[in-house]
Design an enzyme around this catalytic site. Structure first.
Site, PDB file in Angstrom:
ATOM      1  N   GLU A  66       0.822  -1.217   0.000  1.00  0.00           N
ATOM      2  CA  GLU A  66       0.000   0.000   0.000  1.00  0.00           C
ATOM      3  C   GLU A  66       0.852   1.262   0.000  1.00  0.00           C
ATOM      4  O   GLU A  66       0.558   2.212  -0.729  1.00  0.00           O
ATOM      5  CB  GLU A  66      -0.965   0.001   1.188  1.00  0.00           C
ATOM      6  CG  GLU A  66      -2.125  -0.991   1.050  1.00  0.00           C
ATOM      7  CD  GLU A  66      -1.728  -2.442   1.308  1.00  0.00           C
ATOM      8  OE1 GLU A  66      -0.630  -2.676   1.859  1.00  0.00           O
ATOM      9  OE2 GLU A  66      -2.519  -3.343   0.967  1.00  0.00           O
ATOM     10  N   HIS A 135     -11.570  -5.770   7.237  1.00  0.00           N
ATOM     11  CA  HIS A 135     -12.147  -5.465   5.917  1.00  0.00           C
ATOM     12  C   HIS A 135     -13.318  -4.504   5.996  1.00  0.00           C
ATOM     13  O   HIS A 135     -13.911  -4.173   4.979  1.00  0.00           O
ATOM     14  CB  HIS A 135     -12.622  -6.755   5.231  1.00  0.00           C
ATOM     15  CG  HIS A 135     -11.517  -7.656   4.804  1.00  0.00           C
ATOM     16  ND1 HIS A 135     -10.687  -8.290   5.689  1.00  0.00           N
ATOM     17  CD2 HIS A 135     -11.103  -8.027   3.571  1.00  0.00           C
ATOM     18  CE1 HIS A 135      -9.813  -9.023   5.017  1.00  0.00           C
ATOM     19  NE2 HIS A 135     -10.041  -8.884   3.730  1.00  0.00           N
TER      20      HIS A 135
END
Lengths: 331, 360
Positions: A66, A135
């Site tokens: 990321e 998530h």
């Protein structure tokens, strides 16, 4: 004379794909990158077919990294590109937080505009789909608190495409939050052509007289259901879809609040330090003397999103919003 | 069999400590003009650095990170660049930045002035990244864009030995390797990250060997040999420009001084003993010996440039100390291309308050 605009019935996620396609077609500086966005078309299929259509130099898979995705996107944006980076889930953005805080949001500021970062970070967010840990985060306030980045959160297909196009054309970084619970929840008419929904503008999606409900993203259907239940009891509600979380549309809030005098704010994220508090500040600053009751917030608790067997207890529901509506009415 | 990384990545030199050729590959490219250019810039940068430290001691400059000892690594690599290449320096790389086109006003950043971050128009010199190693992925991104656009520009990114412990080091190098981005990762291994020596920073013998993991070229060079730095960096940049992808360069060097003027190196090393040893390996001394040995030396020239440099630096200090006061609008006007209503409102409220106070 009216010319009929060609529209398609799309789900929110199809509208996002359509928005990406529109901009990939229009400007060759636009590139789409992220984990699994290429051949796979994204884990949610937001980039479905785009690599095939625009080639591997425009739509490409990145290493699983990321900070690398965001860091290199910043560099590309500084050098004339318009990157649209996908972070697979908002809960995975934290390794890139430093890059966003240190560079993406600071480059224009610390160089008086000599270097700028016109990039978009797309990230699905939110709970309610029985996803594994991490998530389901909706930590938008980590970014609205951060100077130098706009934060956008559409709740429907039309806004999704129009806001995404505005975000890509914006000269500064934009975090584009996609309510993953709504990705395939419904379809709506979306113009085939390019159009924009202005950043920083909310929308009054239902008009009433008694209470103002303010929400965004996946909380819009919750707010609308509550408004419907309230109406059955003779209470009518303004419902504001905030759409942009920074900068907040203060005028739409003030206008509605000054009419109803009562406000309920709904968000999934934890209450403390949440965006609801900024909305209260706006009402305080603009509409103090119009208040008929204290402002109510319906939010997640100051906890992480629970394991999914318990998550429904922490996501605002129409019933909880109804309780809040009664509270502001009965005050 | 155990591999010896110091043997696999030998320290590349063109001239040795005594200023004698050890590698004649570039002999034909080495001219009086070139070596005089190197020498002048090395001396100029050391003079600048010493001046900055003096200014700090006199209370005329804020905290300052000196680079004495690292001049050859910075000057040699910066001179290897083409005019329109990109540079990502660290805060210790004023010599690289100035050599590549930043004005001496870079110093004003240590007096809290944003002007110290601004390169001349058209120069791609990004202001130093303060958090360690975070600039590496950015440099890779700039290089990826160069590749996408078919541009001939290359990118150089500087970082120290401590930076190799950060995740961003890996992410920057890995992306550059995957996309074969035209970027040179220029490490100055000055052996200390503030107080932590490189042998506590990593268990690897060299930094250059980390290139093996990315399957990119790695070079370990004598960072105090300005000729080796210049030619090796040039080679890596050319390779990047020609589609050859990234290179990791480890320039082995030494900082004589403290991490910054707020640091006391005697707490973590024997400064006297270490510096006596390292002065034998000084980058300026070495070039001087080389110039003398091969007929490039001219005493009158040296005196002349020393005078010129002194004047230049004195003028720079005058410039630094006669800057107009900072512009309060800079606080608010560069967060976004167009300020948001919150910033606009906050600015007006504060400026009204501030003007009111000034009237009192």
């Amino acid at each position: 004379m009216l010319t009929k605009i060609k529209t398609n019935k799309l789900t929110p996620i199809q509208a996002i794909t359509d928005g990406l396609r529109t901009m990939l077609k229009e400007r060759e500086e636009v590139i789409v990158l992220g984990e699994d966005v290429g051949v796979n078309g994204g884990v949610f299929r937001a980039t479905d077919g785009l690599q095939e259509e625009f080639g591997e130099s425009r739509v490409f898979d990145t290493p699983l990294s990321e900070a690398g995705i965001i860091g290199t996107s910043i560099g590309m944006a500084m050098n004339g590109m318009l990157p649209v980076a996908e972070i697979q889930f908002l809960g995975f953005i934290y390794p890139a937080y430093e890059q966003i805080m240190t560079h993406a949001t600071r480059m224009r500021y610390r160089t008086k505009g000599r270097f700028t970062v016109p990039m978009v970070i797309r990230a699905p967010y939110g709970a309610g789909v029985r996803a594994p840990e991490i998530h389901s985060d909706s930590m938008e306030a980590l970014f609205t608190h951060m100077p130098g980045i706009k934060v956008v959160c559409p709740s429907n297909p039309y806004d999704a495409k129009g806001l995404l196009i505005s975000a890509i054309e914006d000269p500064d970084p934009v975090l584009f939050l996609e309510p993953l619970k709504l990705y395939r929840a419904f379809r709506d008419e979306v113009p085939e052509e390019k159009y924009k929904v202005e950043l920083g503008k909310g929308k009054l999606i239902q008009e009433g007289e008694d209470v103002t409900i303010i929400a965004w993203g996946a909380m819009i259907p919750v707010a609308m259901q509550a408004a419907k239940q309230a109406e059955e009891k003779g209470i009518t509600c303004d419902v504001i879809d905030l759409r942009t979380l920074y900068p907040i549309d203060k005028d739409i809030i003030a206008k509605s609040m000054q009419k109803t005098g009562r406000t309920v704010i709904v968000h999934e994220a934890p209450a403390t330090g949440g965006l609801g508090n900024d909305i209260i500040s706006i009402i305080n600053d603009t509409s103090f003397l119009y208040m008929k009751s204290p402002i109510e917030r319906v939010t997640g608790a100051d906890v992480h999103v629970p394991f999914w067997a318990l998550e429904e207890h922490n996501i605002p529901t129409p019933a909880r919003v109804m309780d809040a509506i009664h509270k502001v009415i009965d005050f | 069999m155990e591999r010896n990384m110091e043997e696999e990545f030998p320290v590349i030199q063109i001239i040795d400590k005594e200023g004698r050729y050890v590698d004649g590959t570039y002999k034909n490219e080495i001219s009086q003009e070139l070596v005089q250019r190197f020498y002048r810039q090395l001396v100029c940068m050391r003079t600048f650095d010493q001046k900055a430290i003096n200014l700090q001691r006199q209370g005329r400059l804020g905290t300052y990170p000196g680079f004495e000892g690292q001049e050859a690594a910075q000057v040699g690599s910066a001179l290897a660049l083409e005019e329109d290449d990109w540079m990502f320096p660290t805060y210790r790389d004023h010599a690289a930045s100035i050599t590549f086109g930043r004005s001496y006003n870079i110093l004003s950043s240590w007096n809290g002035r944003i002007e110290g971050n601004l390169p001349p128009e058209g120069k791609n010199i990004v202001p130093p990244s303060v958090p360690i190693a975070t600039q590496l992925p950015l440099a890779t991104g700039v290089a990826m864009a160069n590749k996408y656009k078919g541009s001939n520009q290359a990118v150089i990114v500087y970082f120290g030995d401590g930076a190799t412990s950060e995740g961003d080091f890996h992410e920057g190098l890995n992306f550059a390797s995957v996309y074969q981005a035209p970027v040179v990762f220029f490490n100055q291994n000055n052996r200390y990250a503030i107080s932590v020596p490189v042998w506590k920073q990593m268990n690897s013998e060299t930094i250059a060997q980390k290139s093996l993991a990315y399957d990119i070229p790695g070079r370990r060079i004598d960072g105090n040999d300005v000729l080796a730095v210049y030619f090796e960096t040039k080679k890596a940049l050319e390779q990047a420009r020609n589609g050859g992808g990234p290179t990791l360069i480890e320039a082995v060097t030494w900082r004589y001084g403290a991490h910054t003027t707020a640091d006391d190196p005697t707490k973590y090393r024997n400064q006297k003993e270490e510096n006596e040893k390292h002065r034998q390996n000084d980058p300026i001394l070495r070039l001087e010996l080389f110039m003398k040995a091969y007929g490039y030396w001219d005493e009158n020239w040296k005196d002349r440039i020393k005078d010129e440099i002194k004047k230049e630096i004195d003028n720079a200090v005058k410039g630094l100390e006669s800057m107009p006061p900072p512009d309060i609008n800079d606080i608010y006007d560069y967060m976004f291309e167009k300020p948001t209503w919150t910033i606009e409102q906050q600015k007006q409220e504060y400026i009204n308050h501030w003007r009111g106070e000034m009237k009192c």
